[in-house]
Design an enzyme around this catalytic site. Structure first.
Site, PDB file in Angstrom:
ATOM      1  N   LYS A  22       9.699   7.048  -1.004  1.00  0.00           N
ATOM      2  CA  LYS A  22      10.116   5.849  -0.255  1.00  0.00           C
ATOM      3  C   LYS A  22      10.603   4.741  -1.176  1.00  0.00           C
ATOM      4  O   LYS A  22      11.585   4.062  -0.872  1.00  0.00           O
ATOM      5  CB  LYS A  22       8.961   5.330   0.604  1.00  0.00           C
ATOM      6  CG  LYS A  22       8.643   6.234   1.779  1.00  0.00           C
ATOM      7  CD  LYS A  22       7.488   5.710   2.586  1.00  0.00           C
ATOM      8  CE  LYS A  22       6.155   5.785   1.860  1.00  0.00           C
ATOM      9  NZ  LYS A  22       5.742   7.149   1.431  1.00  0.00           N
ATOM     10  N   SER A  23       9.924   4.543  -2.301  1.00  0.00           N
ATOM     11  CA  SER A  23      10.361   3.492  -3.232  1.00  0.00           C
ATOM     12  C   SER A  23      11.779   3.765  -3.706  1.00  0.00           C
ATOM     13  O   SER A  23      12.607   2.857  -3.813  1.00  0.00           O
ATOM     14  CB  SER A  23       9.451   3.459  -4.457  1.00  0.00           C
ATOM     15  OG  SER A  23       8.342   2.655  -4.214  1.00  0.00           O
ATOM     16  N   ARG A  27      15.582   1.866  -2.774  1.00  0.00           N
ATOM     17  CA  ARG A  27      16.481   1.455  -3.869  1.00  0.00           C
ATOM     18  C   ARG A  27      17.841   2.138  -3.758  1.00  0.00           C
ATOM     19  O   ARG A  27      18.870   1.490  -3.924  1.00  0.00           O
ATOM     20  CB  ARG A  27      15.814   1.749  -5.222  1.00  0.00           C
ATOM     21  CG  ARG A  27      14.721   0.725  -5.539  1.00  0.00           C
ATOM     22  CD  ARG A  27      13.831   1.175  -6.679  1.00  0.00           C
ATOM     23  NE  ARG A  27      12.861   0.159  -7.064  1.00  0.00           N
ATOM     24  CZ  ARG A  27      11.721  -0.099  -6.415  1.00  0.00           C
ATOM     25  NH1 ARG A  27      11.390   0.584  -5.325  1.00  0.00           N
ATOM     26  NH2 ARG A  27      10.896  -1.043  -6.854  1.00  0.00           N
ATOM     27  N   GLY A  94       7.712  -4.673   2.733  1.00  0.00           N
ATOM     28  CA  GLY A  94       7.729  -5.643   1.639  1.00  0.00           C
ATOM     29  C   GLY A  94       8.803  -5.329   0.618  1.00  0.00           C
ATOM     30  O   GLY A  94       9.444  -6.225   0.065  1.00  0.00           O
ATOM     31  N   SER A 165       4.026  -6.497 -10.516  1.00  0.00           N
ATOM     32  CA  SER A 165       4.554  -6.138  -9.191  1.00  0.00           C
ATOM     33  C   SER A 165       5.971  -5.626  -9.330  1.00  0.00           C
ATOM     34  O   SER A 165       6.866  -6.344  -9.786  1.00  0.00           O
ATOM     35  CB  SER A 165       4.540  -7.358  -8.266  1.00  0.00           C
ATOM     36  OG  SER A 165       5.442  -7.147  -7.189  1.00  0.00           O
ATOM     37  N   ASP A 313      -0.714   2.217  -4.739  1.00  0.00           N
ATOM     38  CA  ASP A 313      -0.668   2.590  -3.315  1.00  0.00           C
ATOM     39  C   ASP A 313      -1.646   3.709  -2.969  1.00  0.00           C
ATOM     40  O   ASP A 313      -1.732   4.123  -1.807  1.00  0.00           O
ATOM     41  CB  ASP A 313       0.752   3.051  -2.937  1.00  0.00           C
ATOM     42  CG  ASP A 313       1.719   1.884  -2.888  1.00  0.00           C
ATOM     43  OD1 ASP A 313       1.257   0.734  -2.698  1.00  0.00           O
ATOM     44  OD2 ASP A 313       2.932   2.114  -3.035  1.00  0.00           O
ATOM     45  N   LYS A 340      -1.424  -6.055   0.433  1.00  0.00           N
ATOM     46  CA  LYS A 340      -0.615  -4.933   0.924  1.00  0.00           C
ATOM     47  C   LYS A 340      -0.457  -5.033   2.444  1.00  0.00           C
ATOM     48  O   LYS A 340      -0.632  -6.101   3.001  1.00  0.00           O
ATOM     49  CB  LYS A 340      -1.253  -3.604   0.496  1.00  0.00           C
ATOM     50  CG  LYS A 340      -1.332  -3.447  -1.026  1.00  0.00           C
ATOM     51  CD  LYS A 340       0.040  -3.406  -1.646  1.00  0.00           C
ATOM     52  CE  LYS A 340      -0.010  -3.438  -3.157  1.00  0.00           C
ATOM     53  NZ  LYS A 340       1.313  -3.637  -3.760  1.00  0.00           N
ATOM     54  N   ARG A 344      -6.323  -4.346   1.698  1.00  0.00           N
ATOM     55  CA  ARG A 344      -6.817  -2.962   1.598  1.00  0.00           C
ATOM     56  C   ARG A 344      -8.232  -2.868   1.050  1.00  0.00           C
ATOM     57  O   ARG A 344      -8.916  -1.873   1.311  1.00  0.00           O
ATOM     58  CB  ARG A 344      -5.870  -2.103   0.740  1.00  0.00           C
ATOM     59  CG  ARG A 344      -4.651  -1.676   1.501  1.00  0.00           C
ATOM     60  CD  ARG A 344      -4.094  -0.340   1.041  1.00  0.00           C
ATOM     61  NE  ARG A 344      -3.048   0.049   1.942  1.00  0.00           N
ATOM     62  CZ  ARG A 344      -1.776   0.274   1.584  1.00  0.00           C
ATOM     63  NH1 ARG A 344      -1.415   0.175   0.310  1.00  0.00           N
ATOM     64  NH2 ARG A 344      -0.890   0.616   2.487  1.00  0.00           N
ATOM     65  N   ARG A 385      -1.389   3.968   5.418  1.00  0.00           N
ATOM     66  CA  ARG A 385      -2.177   4.709   4.416  1.00  0.00           C
ATOM     67  C   ARG A 385      -3.656   4.766   4.795  1.00  0.00           C
ATOM     68  O   ARG A 385      -4.334   5.748   4.514  1.00  0.00           O
ATOM     69  CB  ARG A 385      -1.983   4.096   3.024  1.00  0.00           C
ATOM     70  CG  ARG A 385      -0.541   4.252   2.550  1.00  0.00           C
ATOM     71  CD  ARG A 385      -0.365   4.095   1.059  1.00  0.00           C
ATOM     72  NE  ARG A 385       0.949   4.572   0.687  1.00  0.00           N
ATOM     73  CZ  ARG A 385       2.004   3.794   0.438  1.00  0.00           C
ATOM     74  NH1 ARG A 385       1.895   2.492   0.480  1.00  0.00           N
ATOM     75  NH2 ARG A 385       3.172   4.331   0.126  1.00  0.00           N
TER      76      ARG A 385
HETATM   77  C1  S3P Z   1       6.734  -0.928  -4.367  1.00  0.00           C
HETATM   78  C2  S3P Z   1       5.914  -1.681  -5.174  1.00  0.00           C
HETATM   79  C3  S3P Z   1       4.492  -1.885  -4.918  1.00  0.00           C
HETATM   80  C4  S3P Z   1       3.959  -0.878  -3.904  1.00  0.00           C
HETATM   81  C5  S3P Z   1       4.873  -0.745  -2.718  1.00  0.00           C
HETATM   82  C6  S3P Z   1       6.238  -0.258  -3.151  1.00  0.00           C
HETATM   83  C7  S3P Z   1       8.152  -0.771  -4.735  1.00  0.00           C
HETATM   84  O1  S3P Z   1       4.287  -3.186  -4.401  1.00  0.00           O
HETATM   85  O2  S3P Z   1       2.672  -1.258  -3.480  1.00  0.00           O
HETATM   86  O3  S3P Z   1       4.343   0.162  -1.773  1.00  0.00           O
HETATM   87  O4  S3P Z   1       8.827   0.106  -4.174  1.00  0.00           O
HETATM   88  O5  S3P Z   1       8.622  -1.529  -5.596  1.00  0.00           O
HETATM   89  P1  S3P Z   1       4.048  -4.483  -5.341  1.00  0.00           P
HETATM   90  O6  S3P Z   1       5.260  -4.751  -6.090  1.00  0.00           O
HETATM   91  O7  S3P Z   1       3.726  -5.588  -4.363  1.00  0.00           O
HETATM   92  O8  S3P Z   1       2.850  -4.125  -6.189  1.00  0.00           O
END
Ligand code: S3P
Length: 422
Positions: A22-23, A27, A94, A165, A313, A340, A344, A385
């Site tokens: 997913k990350s 992107r 987020g 982060s 995560d 989160k 969590r 999750r």
């Molecule tokens: C993510 C970064 C993390 C992670 C989120 C996905 C990303 O968050 O917890 O599920 O894709 O860059 P943080 O940057 O708030 O730690």
């Protein structure tokens, strides 16, 4: 939806491949929108959070097509997004809102980014403050979404992130692409580095030196063509399920193995599980391979420092494993878990507690005493999750999870894939 997995009658066995990470999916869609030309991405996951990015991009005037897990998208380049002054909804994601903010600033676009009630509660000053230092015109509602971005020239800065982060780092890396000079970022821990790797693959200059990174401005980015590796954050639940059912041996093939994401494998093996990887290869500048987990007697561990960042995560999955390990697991230096999809730390402690486990809440983490979980009815609390974490506890005790439909946000295939291993 209430989900009750049957208690495992025999070991979990088999090999699965998973939808794309997913990350990386967030992107590739966003970065392809900033590229010049057509991008094609295979194994693109279709879930609530990935739809959030695609639909926000569509609102901004950059639509994409997803057919048979292949995403195609024609980039708009490093120019202002075609639809100006619109409100782009980022759902509950987020990553969508924070990365889009950086891209809008870099392209001198004008838009409002908003999201669900849950997203509106999450801190946005962590991106708004450094974006303003770069000269961006950013307004928030007391540090929260909706975020209004207006066109403004951006300058190079040197900035130390107060927390590790990847969302904040990526927002600023993207903004840097449109600045008048390089941006140098220092971070306190090794958050995921997908943005740097992918931007390099697209022709940008990103220089990394330990926890410092310098991103140079660009005038154009090359489009993307490739296959997303399976999501290690989804794999974590299947591996955790295998870890807690004695005699299991499960392989997850073609999963992303970026070292900033593999903390979960290190922790599971420190707890006693036998983990091996093979078939190593690269995609989008990211290491990929097959991971096999074999169960062995598990014991509690202490988790803190960089290991927390590299598995940020995965604590819901790890908490479930800790509940069936011998002795105590202690998680510290993990205050970020409070920011989160839910708090969590509070949610894990509350729901494992409902299931009868001996747990305690720490200001920056939690403890779990293994072997104490009895079963009961847990609640997902709007956190995908947490839903999967409580569900896998059901492999070893009678557990029902209320509100489990939220897992469709991230891993709609969770139940069928897990059942295929049973
Ligand atoms: C993510 C970064 C993390 C992670 C989120 C996905 C990303 O968050 O917890 O599920 O894709 O860059 P943080 O940057 O708030 O730690």
């Amino acid at each position: 939806m209430t989900l009750s997995l049957p208690q495992a009658a025999r070991p979990l066995q088999g090999c699965v491949t998973l939808p794309g990470d997913k990350s990386l999916a967030h992107r590739v869609a966003l970065f392809a929108a900033l590229a010049d030309g057509d991008s094609t991405i295979r194994n693109y996951p279709d879930s609530g959070v990935t739809r959030a990015m695609r639909s926000a991009l569509e609102t901004l005037g950059v639509p994409s097509r997803l057919e048979s897990s292949v995403l195609t998208l024609t980039g708009n380049g490093m120019r202002p997004f075609p639809c100006s002054g619109v409100v782009a909804h980022c759902g509950n994601s987020g990553t969508t809102i924070r990365l889009l903010a950086g891209a809008l600033a870099a392209t001198r676009s004008s838009a409002v980014l908003d999201g669900s009630a849950g997203l509106r509660k999450r801190p946005m000053d962590r991106i708004a403050d450094p974006l303003r230092l770069m000269g961006a015109a950013v307004a928030t509602v007391e540090g929260h979404a909706p975020i209004t971005i207006s066109p403004a020239p951006l300058h190079g800065i040197e900035y130390t992130l107060p927390v590790a982060s990847a969302q904040v780092k990526s927002c600023l890396e993207l903004a840097a692409l449109g600045a008048d000079a390089p941006v140098t970022l220092h971070e306190p821990g090794p958050s995921r580095d997908h943005t740097a790797r992918m931007l390099r693959a697209m022709g940008a200059t990103v220089v990394s030196n330990g926890l410092t990174e310098t991103v140079h401005p660009v005038t154009s980015l090359k489009p993307l063509d490739g296959t997303l590796p399976g999501d290690i954050s989804s794999a974590a639940f299947l591996l955790a399920a295998a870890a807690i059912v004695p005699g299991s041996r499960v392989t997850v093939a073609d999963v992303g193995l970026n070292p900033t994401r593999t903390g979960v494998l290190d922790i599971l093996s420190a707890m006693g599980a036998r983990i091996s990887t093979e078939n190593a290869h690269m995609e989008f500048g990211e290491p990929v391979g097959d991971v096999t987990l074999e169960t062995a007697p598990l014991h509690g561990v202490e988790i803190a420092g960089d290991l927390v960042v590299r598995s940020i995560d995965e604590f819901p999955a790890l908490a479930a494993v800790a509940a069936f390990a011998e002795g105590e697991t202690v998680v510290r230096e993990a205050k970020e878990l409070r920011y989160k999809e839910t708090d969590r730390i509070a949610a894990i402690v509350a729901q494992l507690g409902v299931l009868g486990a001996e747990v305690s809440e720490l200001p920056d983490g939690f403890t779990v005493r293994g072997g104490t979980l009895k079963g009961g009815t847990a609640r997902a609390n709007g956190d995908h999750r947490l839903a999967m974490s409580m569900a896998i506890c059901g492999l070893r005790a009678p557990v029902s999870v209320e509100g489990a439909e939220i897992l469709n946000e991230s891993f709609p295939d969770f139940e069928p894939l897990l059942s295929s291993l049973m």
